[in-house]
Motif scaffolding. Structure first.
Motif, short mmCIF file in Angstrom:
data_model
loop_
_atom_site.label_atom_id
_atom_site.label_comp_id
_atom_site.label_asym_id
_atom_site.label_seq_id
_atom_site.Cartn_x
_atom_site.Cartn_y
_atom_site.Cartn_z
N ALA A 67 115.92 39.70 92.85
CA ALA A 67 115.78 40.70 93.91
C ALA A 67 114.59 40.35 94.81
CB ALA A 67 115.58 42.08 93.29
N ARG A 68 114.51 40.96 95.97
CA ARG A 68 113.38 40.73 96.88
C ARG A 68 112.04 41.07 96.24
NH1 ARG A 68 114.52 40.89 102.89
NH2 ARG A 68 116.74 40.48 102.98
N THR A 69 112.06 41.96 95.28
CA THR A 69 110.83 42.34 94.58
C THR A 69 110.38 41.28 93.59
OG1 THR A 69 112.06 43.44 92.82
CG2 THR A 69 111.38 44.80 94.71
N GLY A 70 111.23 40.27 93.34
CA GLY A 70 110.93 39.23 92.38
C GLY A 70 111.57 39.46 91.03
N THR A 71 112.12 40.66 90.80
CA THR A 71 112.75 40.98 89.52
C THR A 71 114.05 40.19 89.37
OG1 THR A 71 111.86 43.20 89.66
CG2 THR A 71 113.65 42.85 88.09
N TYR A 72 114.22 39.58 88.21
CA TYR A 72 115.42 38.78 87.94
C TYR A 72 116.47 39.66 87.27
CZ TYR A 72 118.22 34.71 86.76
OH TYR A 72 119.22 33.79 86.67
N THR A 73 117.70 39.56 87.75
CA THR A 73 118.77 40.42 87.23
C THR A 73 119.86 39.65 86.51
OG1 THR A 73 119.96 40.32 89.32
CG2 THR A 73 118.40 42.15 89.04
N GLY A 74 119.65 38.35 86.28
CA GLY A 74 120.65 37.55 85.59
C GLY A 74 120.75 37.92 84.12
N SER A 75 121.93 37.67 83.55
CA SER A 75 122.12 37.96 82.13
C SER A 75 122.66 36.73 81.41
CB SER A 75 123.06 39.15 81.95
OG SER A 75 124.31 38.87 82.54
N CYS A 76 122.50 36.73 80.10
CA CYS A 76 122.91 35.62 79.25
C CYS A 76 124.43 35.52 79.21
CB CYS A 76 122.35 35.82 77.85
SG CYS A 76 122.87 34.54 76.68
N TRP A 77 124.93 34.32 79.38
CA TRP A 77 126.38 34.10 79.32
C TRP A 77 126.91 34.29 77.90
CZ3 TRP A 77 127.74 30.43 75.85
CH2 TRP A 77 126.79 29.48 75.50
N ASN A 78 126.03 34.19 76.90
CA ASN A 78 126.47 34.27 75.51
C ASN A 78 126.39 35.69 74.95
OD1 ASN A 78 127.33 33.04 72.99
ND2 ASN A 78 125.23 33.31 72.30
N CYS A 79 125.21 36.32 75.09
CA CYS A 79 125.03 37.64 74.46
C CYS A 79 124.98 38.79 75.46
CB CYS A 79 123.77 37.64 73.60
SG CYS A 79 122.23 37.59 74.54
N GLY A 80 124.85 38.49 76.77
CA GLY A 80 124.85 39.53 77.78
C GLY A 80 123.51 40.17 78.07
N ARG A 81 122.46 39.82 77.32
CA ARG A 81 121.14 40.41 77.56
C ARG A 81 120.54 39.87 78.86
NH1 ARG A 81 118.45 40.25 71.60
NH2 ARG A 81 119.38 42.18 70.87
N THR A 82 119.67 40.69 79.49
CA THR A 82 118.97 40.26 80.69
C THR A 82 118.02 39.12 80.34
OG1 THR A 82 119.09 42.49 81.62
CG2 THR A 82 117.43 41.02 82.55
N ILE A 83 118.01 38.12 81.19
CA ILE A 83 117.17 36.94 80.97
C ILE A 83 115.80 37.17 81.63
CG2 ILE A 83 116.91 34.50 81.54
CD1 ILE A 83 119.98 34.37 81.60
N ARG A 84 114.75 36.73 80.96
CA ARG A 84 113.41 36.74 81.55
C ARG A 84 112.98 35.30 81.79
NH1 ARG A 84 108.75 39.76 79.05
NH2 ARG A 84 107.98 39.27 81.09
#
Length: 128
Positions: free
Chosen positions: A14-31
């Motif tokens: 996002a423009r704020t820098g927050t990442y919204t992608g998730s893991c292709w395997n378990c679905g959790r948000t990636i940091r």
């Protein structure tokens, strides 16, 4: 968390820098790791990464002659990582309303929202 490997997709930030992608395997948000954004260029800041002039200057071709910065762990504080200034120029950093000079040979702590003026007319921001 599930140990699956990923490439960071910057279109999911996002423009704020927050990442919204998730893991292709378990679905959790990636940091993803902290990153330095200069113009449209994003460079990830893992300990041991060396940055060169082209990382700080948009549209400059790669040039690996002289390092400008290096990501280093703090020598005594566990978990603290900094960006060491190897440029020969003083940087000016701003974070939490305060401004500091970072002379060559010194480091700035990698923290979200920190802005850095690199002394070459360019500036960047650390995003998490």
């Amino acid at each position: 968390q599930c140990r699956a490997e990923h490439f960071v997709d910057e279109s999911k930030r996002a423009r704020t820098g927050t990442y919204t992608g998730s893991c292709w395997n378990c679905g959790r948000t990636i940091r993803p790791p902290a990153a330095l954004r200069v113009g449209r260029r994003t460079t990830y800041l893992q300990p041991g990464v060396t940055l060169y002039r082209h990382h700080f200057t948009p549209n400059l071709p790669p040039d690996f002659d002289a390092p400008e910065a290096e990501v280093r762990r703090h020598p005594t504080l566990a978990g603290v990582v900094g960006l060491a200034n190897l440029s020969g120029r003083a940087w000016v950093t701003s974070a939490d309303g305060s401004t500091h000079q970072v002379p060559s040979g010194r480091s700035v702590t990698i923290a979200a929202g920190t802005t850095i003026q690199f002394g070459n007319g360019q500036s960047g921001e650390i995003i998490m």
